[in-house]
Design a protein around this motif. Structure first.
Motif, PDB file in Angstrom:
ATOM      1  N   TYR A  99     -46.613  72.024  16.010  1.00 26.27           N
ATOM      2  CA  TYR A  99     -45.646  73.123  16.000  1.00 26.27           C
ATOM      3  C   TYR A  99     -45.903  73.986  17.237  1.00 26.27           C
ATOM      4  O   TYR A  99     -46.982  74.567  17.395  1.00 26.27           O
ATOM      5  N   ASP A 150     -46.588  62.721  16.305  1.00 26.82           N
ATOM      6  CA  ASP A 150     -45.951  62.319  15.049  1.00 26.82           C
ATOM      7  C   ASP A 150     -45.469  60.878  15.116  1.00 26.82           C
ATOM      8  O   ASP A 150     -44.351  60.526  14.690  1.00 26.82           O
ATOM      9  N   THR A 191     -50.842  74.192  15.639  1.00 18.78           N
ATOM     10  CA  THR A 191     -49.825  75.224  15.829  1.00 18.78           C
ATOM     11  C   THR A 191     -50.213  76.089  17.014  1.00 18.78           C
ATOM     12  O   THR A 191     -51.355  76.556  17.101  1.00 18.78           O
ATOM     13  N   ASN A 250     -52.359  68.811  12.548  1.00 17.07           N
ATOM     14  CA  ASN A 250     -51.887  70.148  12.182  1.00 17.07           C
ATOM     15  C   ASN A 250     -52.255  71.136  13.294  1.00 17.07           C
ATOM     16  O   ASN A 250     -53.233  71.889  13.202  1.00 17.07           O
ATOM     17  N   ASN A 309     -56.265  71.419  11.749  1.00 10.61           N
ATOM     18  CA  ASN A 309     -55.857  72.787  11.411  1.00 10.61           C
ATOM     19  C   ASN A 309     -56.257  73.756  12.529  1.00 10.61           C
ATOM     20  O   ASN A 309     -57.274  74.467  12.449  1.00 10.61           O
ATOM     21  N   ASN A 356     -48.231  66.482  13.204  1.00 11.33           N
ATOM     22  CA  ASN A 356     -47.751  67.786  12.758  1.00 11.33           C
ATOM     23  C   ASN A 356     -48.000  68.847  13.825  1.00 11.33           C
ATOM     24  O   ASN A 356     -48.857  69.720  13.699  1.00 11.33           O
ATOM     25  N   ASP A 363     -50.931  77.394   8.048  1.00  5.85           N
ATOM     26  CA  ASP A 363     -50.937  78.635   7.271  1.00  5.85           C
ATOM     27  C   ASP A 363     -52.300  79.301   7.382  1.00  5.85           C
ATOM     28  O   ASP A 363     -53.304  78.787   6.882  1.00  5.85           O
ATOM     29  N   GLY A 398     -42.338  71.043  13.357  1.00  6.11           N
ATOM     30  CA  GLY A 398     -43.472  70.783  12.483  1.00  6.11           C
ATOM     31  C   GLY A 398     -43.725  71.940  11.535  1.00  6.11           C
ATOM     32  O   GLY A 398     -43.048  72.981  11.580  1.00  6.11           O
ATOM     33  N   THR A 399     -44.690  71.773  10.688  1.00  3.48           N
ATOM     34  CA  THR A 399     -45.053  72.830   9.734  1.00  3.48           C
ATOM     35  C   THR A 399     -46.179  73.679  10.319  1.00  3.48           C
ATOM     36  O   THR A 399     -47.218  73.158  10.739  1.00  3.48           O
ATOM     37  N   LYS A 400     -45.972  74.981  10.361  1.00  2.00           N
ATOM     38  CA  LYS A 400     -47.005  75.873  10.873  1.00  2.00           C
ATOM     39  C   LYS A 400     -48.273  75.776  10.029  1.00  2.00           C
ATOM     40  O   LYS A 400     -48.212  75.633   8.799  1.00  2.00           O
TER      41      LYS A 400
END
Length: 650
Positions: free
Chosen positions: A600, A622, A576, A574, A547, A598, A639, A635-637
């Motif tokens: 981004y 990935d 970003t 994750n 994250n 993941n 949050d 990918g998914t940002k």
């Protein structure tokens, strides 16, 4: 003969109308009742020439109104508890001339005090001793103050004894080039005994040695505006147990050495500054041997003013190194000077020096980080939720470091994080947080860090340096040299037993975080406008970051990720990174690589840069090999809408 005089003063004042006088117009002495000749103060005033032995009376409050000269063959005795208050003026001082002696007989409970009315720097001329020892100026040299004659061939010369003496407010201006010191020692010999002396609030040096062989033990120096300890003309005595404190701006040094190097010695010197500055300065060919050196708070540890040889200076058993701060546990206990009633102390809210035991900060206080603050092996620093630490804009000399075997426990919460920031929160203001551990690095065991010269690296990949939770760091990245800068947080061989969660690094002029080997992992990381890399690793780091949110709104940054050196396949989960100014997202040097899940990326001109043409197969994104021109905006940002702790400021 020696006499203690008190009751004659008023009588002779009325009879003669002189301050330091007798009834004879051609004699500066008072005739005492025993038929001897003895000088005595009138109206408690001291000035003039002392031509026969004199003992002051500790029950009298003396006023020094001019020059008080103790002539050759005469002894001035000052008993415990005596206080002498000087008028302001350049021609107000006490001088013990060649062949004369002083006996300052203070005690721990009753020191002798020499001060001025307001105890302000520069009020008066202090105490001068002139002896017959050797100086490079030769025999019968002429002093810059008073034109006094000093210097001879007797290095064992005795100018008396001084014990438990406080001198305040000295340093009167003589001319554009010269001032008096608190204690001035001109060619004073080793037969002179000087112990337990405090020199406070002087406009020039605390003590200066002009040649000679005299030594001093237990010396306290506070807020002397030029040098605390100064020597020249080949002095070769020893200072043992000196404590110096600077809480004022603009002072010169702790030590200034000048001229011929006779290798004087200092045994145990502890010096503390809350305002930066220079600690040790050596001019021309001067040098010294200093053991038990502990410096705290100085921007410059060693300054070779005239580029003399560093080999002339031995510090703690080795040749002096200006790159070393010499910050260490105090070798002189300031409490040993508790006999000084009005000495200052460093406020508990000022963070500098070392932590050797368990120390917990108080979140209700506003702390100032003024220099390096180093948690030593066996020490533990606990920082409760809500604690705010303001770093002085002091560049590379202002940082917090946790050494091998030390621990830090930052106990921030999401609603009440710990904040470390410079006053203006500008990049490069200070040095950030450095953690040093015992895990594996490709640099081997006991490698030397580029910051602070700290020793790191071992064989314990499960090593714990403590816990860091909910920390916001702002304005780091001070420049070390043309090649190196501090990061927001530097992890040197930190092990997997260390907990790192919820960290924000904002406005750093170098990396947000850099891993130098080790196995530590981290989660919930926020990086905003760090000018070099947001996340950087080298030396075979193989932990995991989970994250991560990187934001670039500035021009000219380096990357969101820089991987360098041996590929130990660290993991990013994750991740970003968003730029509004283009630039490079992920850069891999040499054979480095990573496994990223993941990913981004948004707004970068280059998503993947293989700086040294390493294999793209070293990078798994990935589940597949990285592709330079692939679209990694699918990918998914991460949050961060619930990461309220990242908005904390001082």
């Amino acid at each position: 003969m020696k006499k203690t005089l008190r009751t004659f003063s008023v009588l002779f004042a009325l009879a003669c109308g002189l301050t330091f006088s007798s009834c004879s117009t051609d004699d500066s002495n008072i005739i005492d009742p025993d038929g001897g000749v003895n000088p005595g103060p009138v109206n408690n005033e001291l000035k003039g020439n002392i031509e026969s032995d004199l003992t002051l009376d500790p029950s009298v409050s003396y006023k020094l109104t001019g020059q008080l000269n103790v002539l050759s063959g005469v002894t001035l005795t000052i008993p415990a508890g005596t206080k002498i208050t000087a008028n302001a003026g350049t021609e107000v001082y006490i001088a013990i001339q060649k062949g004369a002696e002083i006996a300052v007989n203070g005690t721990r409970n009753n020191p002798v005090i020499m001060t001025s009315v307001n105890a302000q720097a520069g009020d008066w001329g202090g105490l001068l001793l002139l002896g017959n020892a050797v100086t490079t100026e030769g025999v019968d040299a002429k002093a810059e103050v008073g034109g006094f004659i000093y210097g001879g061939t007797d290095n064992t010369d005795n100018s008396g004894s001084i014990d438990y003496l406080v001198i305040e407010g000295a340093g009167a201006q003589i001319n554009a080039e010269s001032q008096y010191n608190g204690l001035t020692l001109y060619a004073v010999g080793s037969g002179t005994s000087i112990n337990n002396v405090a020199l406070i609030n002087g406009a020039d040096d605390g003590v200066e040695f002009f040649g000679g062989t005299v030594s001093v033990t237990n010396l306290y120096l506070e807020n002397n505006e030029d040098d605390a300890i100064d020597w020249t003309e080949g002095w070769n005595g020893t200072v043992t147990n000196a404590y110096s404190l600077h809480t004022i701006e603009g002072f010169s040094t702790v030590v200034e050495a000048d001229g011929f190097n006779n290798n004087p010695k200092i045994v145990n010197l502890t010096s503390v500054s809350t305002t930066g500055g220079t600690a040790l300065q050596f001019k021309k060919e001067s040098g010294a041997t200093i053991t038990g050196l502990s410096l705290t708070g100085y921007d410059t540890s060693v300054d070779m003013k005239d580029f003399g040889p560093l080999s002339n200076i031995k510090l703690n058993g080795e040749t002096a190194n200006p790159e070393i701060s010499y910050t260490a546990t105090a070798t002189v206990d300031e409490s040993s000077f508790n006999w000084i009633n009005n000495r200052s102390s460093v406020d508990a809210t000022i963070l500098q020096g070392t932590v050797t035991g368990d120390l917990t900060l108080d979140a209700s206080l506003e702390y100032q980080l003024t220099s390096s603050y180093i948690v030593q092996d066996g020490g533990k620093l606990t920082i409760p939720a809500g604690t705010k630490i303001t770093a002085r804009d002091g560049g590379t000399d202002v940082y917090i470091a946790v050494l091998k075997g030390g621990k830090i426990d930052i106990q921030g919460t999401e609603s009440n994080p710990v904040v470390m920031s410079s006053i203006n929160a500008k990049s490069g203001d200070w040095g950030g947080l450095t953690i040093v551990g015992k895990a594996v690095t490709t640099e081997g065991i006991d490698a030397t860090a580029e910051v602070g010269g700290f020793i790191y690296g071992g064989s314990d990949n499960a090593d714990s340096s403590g816990s860091i939770k909910n920390l916001v760091i702002i304005g780091t990245g001070a420049q070390i040299n043309s090649e190196s800068q501090y990061n927001g947080v530097s992890f040197y061989s930190v092990g997997s037993g260390t907990v790192v969660e919820n960290i924000a690094v904002i406005n750093g002029s170098d990396d947000g975080v850099e891993f130098f080997g080790g196995t530590v992992s981290a989660k919930n990381l926020y990086f905003e406008n760090n000018e070099d890399d947001a996340v950087d690793w080298t030396e075979g780091w193989n932990g995991t970051v989970t994250n991560v949110y990187v934001l670039h709104n500035i021009e000219g940054f380096s990357t969101a990720v820089e991987g360098d050196g041996l590929n130990n396949n660290p993991k990013l989960i994750n991740f970003t990174a968003i730029s509004s100014t283009g630039g490079i997202a992920l850069q891999f040097k040499k054979e480095s690589g990573a496994t990223i899940n993941n990913l981004y990326l948004e707004g970068y001109d280059t998503n993947i840069d293989m700086k040294d043409f390493g294999a793209l197969s070293n990078i798994k994104i990935d589940g597949v090999n990285a592709v330079k021109d692939a679209d990694y905006s699918l990918g998914t940002k991460v949050d961060i809408s619930g990461w309220n702790w990242i908005d904390a400021r001082l």
